[in-house]
Each structure stands twice: as C-alpha cells, then as structure tokens.
Design an enzyme around this catalytic site. Structure first.
Site, PDB file in Angstrom:
ATOM      1  N   CYS A   1     -21.858 -51.201  59.089  1.00 37.26           N
ATOM      2  CA  CYS A   1     -22.917 -52.225  59.100  1.00 37.26           C
ATOM      3  C   CYS A   1     -24.101 -51.788  59.961  1.00 37.26           C
ATOM      4  O   CYS A   1     -25.257 -52.060  59.622  1.00 37.26           O
ATOM      5  CB  CYS A   1     -22.359 -53.558  59.588  1.00 37.26           C
TER       6      CYS A   1
ATOM      7  N   CYS B   1     -19.548 -53.384  62.892  1.00 37.90           N
ATOM      8  CA  CYS B   1     -18.856 -52.109  62.675  1.00 37.90           C
ATOM      9  C   CYS B   1     -19.882 -51.007  62.403  1.00 37.90           C
ATOM     10  O   CYS B   1     -21.060 -51.268  62.142  1.00 37.90           O
ATOM     11  CB  CYS B   1     -17.862 -52.228  61.521  1.00 37.90           C
TER      12      CYS B   1
ATOM     13  N   GLU C   1     -21.976 -58.970  57.940  1.00 32.74           N
ATOM     14  CA  GLU C   1     -23.326 -58.444  58.160  1.00 32.74           C
ATOM     15  C   GLU C   1     -23.903 -57.843  56.881  1.00 32.74           C
ATOM     16  O   GLU C   1     -25.060 -58.050  56.536  1.00 32.74           O
ATOM     17  CB  GLU C   1     -23.318 -57.369  59.250  1.00 32.74           C
TER      18      GLU C   1
ATOM     19  N   ASN D   1     -17.558 -62.572  55.933  1.00 31.74           N
ATOM     20  CA  ASN D   1     -16.751 -61.471  55.415  1.00 31.74           C
ATOM     21  C   ASN D   1     -15.959 -61.924  54.186  1.00 31.74           C
ATOM     22  O   ASN D   1     -15.540 -63.082  54.083  1.00 31.74           O
ATOM     23  CB  ASN D   1     -15.849 -60.846  56.489  1.00 31.74           C
ATOM     24  N   ILE D   2     -15.807 -60.987  53.258  1.00 26.59           N
ATOM     25  CA  ILE D   2     -15.122 -61.261  51.996  1.00 26.59           C
ATOM     26  C   ILE D   2     -14.059 -60.172  51.819  1.00 26.59           C
ATOM     27  O   ILE D   2     -14.403 -58.990  51.682  1.00 26.59           O
ATOM     28  CB  ILE D   2     -16.117 -61.260  50.810  1.00 26.59           C
ATOM     29  N   GLU D   3     -12.790 -60.575  51.869  1.00 28.89           N
ATOM     30  CA  GLU D   3     -11.707 -59.593  51.782  1.00 28.89           C
ATOM     31  C   GLU D   3     -11.126 -59.540  50.371  1.00 28.89           C
ATOM     32  O   GLU D   3     -11.394 -60.401  49.529  1.00 28.89           O
ATOM     33  CB  GLU D   3     -10.637 -59.938  52.827  1.00 28.89           C
TER      34      GLU D   3
ATOM     35  N   CYS E   1     -17.968 -56.702  55.143  1.00 26.85           N
ATOM     36  CA  CYS E   1     -18.280 -57.413  56.388  1.00 26.85           C
ATOM     37  C   CYS E   1     -19.380 -58.453  56.174  1.00 26.85           C
ATOM     38  O   CYS E   1     -20.233 -58.318  55.293  1.00 26.85           O
ATOM     39  CB  CYS E   1     -18.768 -56.429  57.445  1.00 26.85           C
TER      40      CYS E   1
HETATM   41  N1  THU Z   1     -15.650 -57.710  60.011  1.00 24.42           N
HETATM   42  C1  THU Z   1     -16.914 -58.192  59.801  1.00 24.42           C
HETATM   43  O1  THU Z   1     -17.152 -58.990  58.892  1.00 24.42           O
HETATM   44  N2  THU Z   1     -17.887 -57.776  60.636  1.00 24.42           N
HETATM   45  C2  THU Z   1     -17.699 -56.963  61.706  1.00 24.42           C
HETATM   46  O2  THU Z   1     -18.645 -56.656  62.395  1.00 24.42           O
HETATM   47  C3  THU Z   1     -16.367 -56.452  62.023  1.00 24.42           C
HETATM   48  C4  THU Z   1     -15.304 -56.769  61.046  1.00 24.42           C
HETATM   49  C5  THU Z   1     -14.583 -58.185  59.122  1.00 24.42           C
HETATM   50  C6  THU Z   1     -14.022 -57.153  58.173  1.00 24.42           C
HETATM   51  C7  THU Z   1     -12.654 -57.710  57.914  1.00 24.42           C
HETATM   52  O3  THU Z   1     -12.739 -58.666  56.874  1.00 24.42           O
HETATM   53  C8  THU Z   1     -12.285 -58.416  59.193  1.00 24.42           C
HETATM   54  O4  THU Z   1     -13.488 -58.625  59.889  1.00 24.42           O
HETATM   55  C9  THU Z   1     -11.317 -57.632  60.078  1.00 24.42           C
HETATM   56  O5  THU Z   1     -11.762 -56.345  60.305  1.00 24.42           O
END
Ligand code: THU
Length: 136
Positions: free
Chosen positions: A94, A91, A58, A45-47, A56
């Site tokens: 995804c 999620c 995925e 994941n990259i915020e 996300c």
């Molecule tokens: N996140 C994912 O990368 N994959 C998921 O299936 C659920 C959530 C990440 C998004 C965000 O960066 C962090 O988790 C919290 O929601």
C-alpha cells in the site's frame, strides 16, 4: 470543498472499518483517503478464501478514487484491529501504491496509537523508494 479535519478523516476511516470483509484474519481495517480537492474516499479490507486475493483498505480506497478520476491526494487515515483498535501502519504494498499518486514528502499517513492520532509522511514510511523516476 469544505476542509476536513484529521479527526474527521479518522472518523471516516472508522466508519469504513465497519464494512470490512475479514472472515479469515478477523482484522478489520478502514481507510479514508483525502484528495487534494478536499473530497474523501473510503475503503475497507476485502478478504478472499484464496488469501493472496485479499486487498487492504488503503488500496481499496485508492483504487476507488482513481477509478472515479481522482488523481491527487494529500493524506490517508487508517484504523484497524480485531475487537479493539490497534495501531495499523500501511503495509509495504500500500505504501508503494500510494507513492505512485502522492507527493511522498508532503502526503500524510495518520494512524491510531494509544496516545491518539499519529501522523507521519509517506516518505518517512517509504524512504528511498523505487518510482517512475527510475524508469526514465
Ligand atoms: N490490512 C489492511 O487492510 N491494511 C493494512 O495496512 C494492513 C493489513 C488487512 C489485510 C488483511 O485483510 C488483514 O488486514 C490482516 O492482514
């Protein structure tokens, strides 16, 4: 192409999780996408300070693979959590993104549960989905 075990796929996801950029949620996720040819593409994941820009793990893995020309997939392994790993089901966004490029009836989603690796098909995660067949 060599065969990849489910455990090995999850290990790829775990390695990818180490690269997560999650300063806002502190929830680090790794994903490992298994292509039909046996190759593995990972993502984390990259915020972003503008939260809606976050992506996300995925979808990072999926878009990496698609951009390299890979178009057919058979499974994904996902692991996530803050300090410790907790179950991290993909999620809804995804699930929808994956469904566009997978046979949802056979595509497997593997997550980490307390009891070990848990597998369920994408169609179980996304029943009665909207897809290209509706646009015909
Ligand atoms: N996140 C994912 O990368 N994959 C998921 O299936 C659920 C959530 C990440 C998004 C965000 O960066 C962090 O988790 C919290 O929601």
């Amino acid at each position: 192409m060599e065969k990849v075990s489910i455990e090995a796929l999850m290990e790829h996801a775990r390695e990818a999780r180490k690269k997560a950029i999650a300063p806002y949620s502190s929830f680090s996720v790794g994903a490992a996408l298994l292509a039909s040819d046996g190759s593995v593409v990972t993502g984390c994941n990259i915020e972003n300070a503008a939260y809606s820009v976050c992506c996300c793990a995925e979808r990072v893995a999926l878009f990496k693979a698609l951009s390299e020309g890979v178009r057919s997939f058979s499974a994904i392994a996902v692991c996530g959590g803050r300090d410790e790993e907790v179950p991290c089901p993909p999620c809804g966004v995804c699930r929808q993104a994956l469904a566009e490029y997978a046979d949802a009836e056979s595509f497997m989603v593997y997550t980490m549960e307390a009891s070990g690796i848990f597998g369920m098909t994408l169609s179980e995660y996304l029943p009665k989905s909207f897809s290209k067949k509706e646009l015909k």
